[in-house]
Motif scaffolding. Structure first.
Motif, PDB file in Angstrom:
ATOM      1  N   UNK A 199       0.890  -1.367   0.161  1.00 52.56           N
ATOM      2  CA  UNK A 199       0.057   0.028   0.168  1.00 52.56           C
ATOM      3  C   UNK A 199       0.904   1.294   0.103  1.00 52.56           C
ATOM      4  N   UNK A 200       2.225   0.979   0.411  1.00 57.94           N
ATOM      5  CA  UNK A 200       2.991   2.353   0.314  1.00 57.94           C
ATOM      6  C   UNK A 200       3.329   2.777  -0.973  1.00 57.94           C
ATOM      7  N   UNK A 201       3.817   4.096  -1.017  1.00 55.86           N
ATOM      8  CA  UNK A 201       4.689   4.568  -2.216  1.00 55.86           C
ATOM      9  C   UNK A 201       5.772   3.986  -2.366  1.00 55.86           C
ATOM     10  N   UNK A 202       6.571   3.860  -1.453  1.00 55.49           N
ATOM     11  CA  UNK A 202       7.869   2.945  -1.600  1.00 55.49           C
ATOM     12  C   UNK A 202       8.201   2.160  -0.428  1.00 55.49           C
ATOM     13  N   UNK A 203       8.938   1.016  -0.594  1.00 54.97           N
ATOM     14  CA  UNK A 203       9.377  -0.062   0.430  1.00 54.97           C
ATOM     15  C   UNK A 203      10.674   0.012   0.592  1.00 54.97           C
ATOM     16  N   UNK A 204      11.120  -0.028   1.657  1.00 59.41           N
ATOM     17  CA  UNK A 204      12.667  -0.039   2.077  1.00 59.41           C
ATOM     18  C   UNK A 204      12.746  -1.163   2.812  1.00 59.41           C
ATOM     19  N   UNK A 205      13.946  -1.923   2.743  1.00 62.03           N
ATOM     20  CA  UNK A 205      14.309  -3.198   3.387  1.00 62.03           C
ATOM     21  C   UNK A 205      15.510  -2.482   4.340  1.00 62.03           C
ATOM     22  N   UNK A 206      15.291  -2.587   5.722  1.00 63.03           N
ATOM     23  CA  UNK A 206      16.306  -2.276   6.747  1.00 63.03           C
ATOM     24  C   UNK A 206      17.329  -3.601   7.075  1.00 63.03           C
ATOM     25  N   UNK A 207      18.584  -3.523   6.605  1.00 61.50           N
ATOM     26  CA  UNK A 207      19.666  -4.442   7.103  1.00 61.50           C
ATOM     27  C   UNK A 207      20.446  -3.962   8.087  1.00 61.50           C
ATOM     28  N   UNK A 208      21.333  -4.638   8.211  1.00 61.84           N
ATOM     29  CA  UNK A 208      22.535  -4.125   9.129  1.00 61.84           C
ATOM     30  C   UNK A 208      23.506  -3.258   8.492  1.00 61.84           C
ATOM     31  N   UNK A 209      23.240  -2.885   6.943  1.00 60.47           N
ATOM     32  CA  UNK A 209      24.028  -2.005   6.085  1.00 60.47           C
ATOM     33  C   UNK A 209      23.230  -0.820   5.832  1.00 60.47           C
ATOM     34  N   UNK A 210      21.975  -0.840   6.474  1.00 60.56           N
ATOM     35  CA  UNK A 210      21.205   0.487   5.948  1.00 60.56           C
ATOM     36  C   UNK A 210      19.746   0.258   5.260  1.00 60.56           C
ATOM     37  N   UNK A 211      19.246   1.197   4.906  1.00 53.89           N
ATOM     38  CA  UNK A 211      17.708   0.948   4.092  1.00 53.89           C
ATOM     39  C   UNK A 211      18.059   1.044   2.681  1.00 53.89           C
ATOM     40  N   UNK A 212      17.580  -0.180   2.041  1.00 56.76           N
ATOM     41  CA  UNK A 212      17.729  -0.443   0.671  1.00 56.76           C
ATOM     42  C   UNK A 212      16.220  -0.224   0.001  1.00 56.76           C
ATOM     43  N   UNK A 213      16.217   0.385  -0.960  1.00 63.73           N
ATOM     44  CA  UNK A 213      14.715   0.566  -1.759  1.00 63.73           C
ATOM     45  C   UNK A 213      14.535  -0.756  -2.443  1.00 63.73           C
ATOM     46  N   UNK A 214      13.434  -1.377  -2.299  1.00 62.19           N
ATOM     47  CA  UNK A 214      13.057  -2.462  -3.042  1.00 62.19           C
ATOM     48  C   UNK A 214      12.493  -2.099  -4.508  1.00 62.19           C
ATOM     49  N   UNK A 215      12.426  -3.237  -5.187  1.00 62.59           N
ATOM     50  CA  UNK A 215      11.839  -2.869  -6.520  1.00 62.59           C
ATOM     51  C   UNK A 215      10.539  -2.218  -6.614  1.00 62.59           C
ATOM     52  N   UNK A 216       9.763  -2.290  -5.388  1.00 60.83           N
ATOM     53  CA  UNK A 216       8.552  -1.728  -5.607  1.00 60.83           C
ATOM     54  C   UNK A 216       8.618  -0.217  -5.759  1.00 60.83           C
ATOM     55  N   UNK A 217       9.763   0.399  -5.423  1.00 58.37           N
ATOM     56  CA  UNK A 217       9.679   1.864  -5.332  1.00 58.37           C
ATOM     57  C   UNK A 217      10.709   2.376  -6.424  1.00 58.37           C
ATOM     58  N   UNK A 218      10.972   1.508  -7.398  1.00 54.79           N
ATOM     59  CA  UNK A 218      11.817   2.041  -8.555  1.00 54.79           C
ATOM     60  C   UNK A 218      11.025   2.482  -9.731  1.00 54.79           C
TER      61      UNK A 218
END
Length: 218
Positions: A199-218
Motif C-alpha cells: 500500500x506504500x509509495x515506496x518499500x525499504x528493507x532495513x538491514x545491518x548495512x542500512x535502508x535499501x529501496x526495494x523494486x516496488x519503489x523503483x
C-alpha cells in the motif's frame, strides 16, 4: 520532512542501527520491512524522540530532536506526529469520540473534527459507543482517526495490521493510505507484511548495512 544523519544505536553491547542516513520526502507513504531484531521499531522510537541515539541525529521539520528538551519534544510529538500501533491503544473507559478527540484536547483545538474523522473511517454515529463494542478492525479504524485528527505532518505506524485477519487488514490499509493522502501527511509504516507494504509509495528493507529501496519503489 524527515532526515536521519548517521544514526547509531546499541543495546547491551549489540549494535542495532549503525551510521544510518536517509532522507524521507514530504508527502510520501513509506513502508520499512526487515528481519526481526534489525531495528525497525527502534528506528520509529528514535524518530519520535522516545529514545535517543548513541550518535547521529534525527531532523524533523528542520528541527534536530537532540536540541529539544523534554517539553519541546513532547510538544513536537503532540502537534506534528500521529501514532498507530499494532495493539491499538484505544482507551477502554473513553467513548470512541473521546478517544479520537484526545489529540485535539491536548492541543487545545476545536473538537468538531473528531466527529468528521469518525465518519471518514466509516464509524459515523458511533461516537458514544465504547471500545468493548468494536471488532479489532473497528478499533484500528478508531486508532487511525485519532492519529490523523490533528492533521500531523508525520504519521508513524508500527505493525498497524499485525492483530487483524487478512481481509480486515486489507480494508484498514486502504483506509490508512486514503486518509494519509487526503491529509498530505508523510508516513512511515514498519511491517512484516508484504500485503501491507504494497500500500506504500515506496518499500525499504532495513538491514545491518542500512535502508535499501526495494523494486516496488523503483
Amino acid at each position: 520532512m524527515l532526515e536521519l544523519r548517521n544514526l547509531t544505536k546499541s543495546y547491551n553491547g549489540r549494535t542495532v542501527l549503525h551510521a544510518l542516513s536517509h532522507q524521507f520526502a514530504a508527502g510520501e507513504f513509506v513502508a520499512i520491512m526487515g528481519e526481526s531484531g534489525v531495528g525497525k521499531s527502534t528506528l520509529l522510537n528514535l524518530v519520535a524522540g522516545l529514545d535517543a541515539p548513541d550518535s547521529g541525529e534525527v531532523i524533523v521539520d528542520g528541527q534536530p530532536m537532540s536540541a529539544l528538551d523534554d517539553d519541546a519534544a513532547t510538544g513536537l510529538r503532540r502537534t506534528r506526529m500521529g501514532f498507530i500501533f499494532q495493539a491499538f491503544h484505544v482507551l477502554p473507559h473513553l467513548t470512541l469520540l473521546q478517544n479520537v478527540a484526545l489529540p485535539l484536547l491536548l492541543n487545545r483545538a476545536g473538537l468538531a473534527r473528531a466527529g468528521e474523522m469518525l465518519a471518514a473511517v466509516g464509524l459515523a454515529g458511533r461516537g458514544d459507543d465504547f471500545p468493548r463494542q468494536l471488532s479489532g478492525g473497528e478499533m484500528q479504524r478508531v486508532a487511525i482517526a485519532r492519529a490523523l485528527v490533528h492533521r500531523p505532518a508525520l504519521v508513524l505506524a508500527d505493525e498497524p495490521t499485525g492483530n487483524l485477519d487478512p481481509e480486515t487488514a486489507a480494508g484498514v490499509l486502504e483506509l490508512l493510505r486514503a486518509e494519509i493522502k487526503a491529509s498530505g501527511a508523510s508516513a512511515i509504516m514498519v511491517t512484516h507484511s508484504h500485503a501491507a507494504a504494497a500500500q506504500a509509495d515506496k518499500i525499504y528493507v532495513l538491514t545491518r548495512s542500512g535502508l535499501k529501496l526495494s523494486q516496488k519503489g523503483v
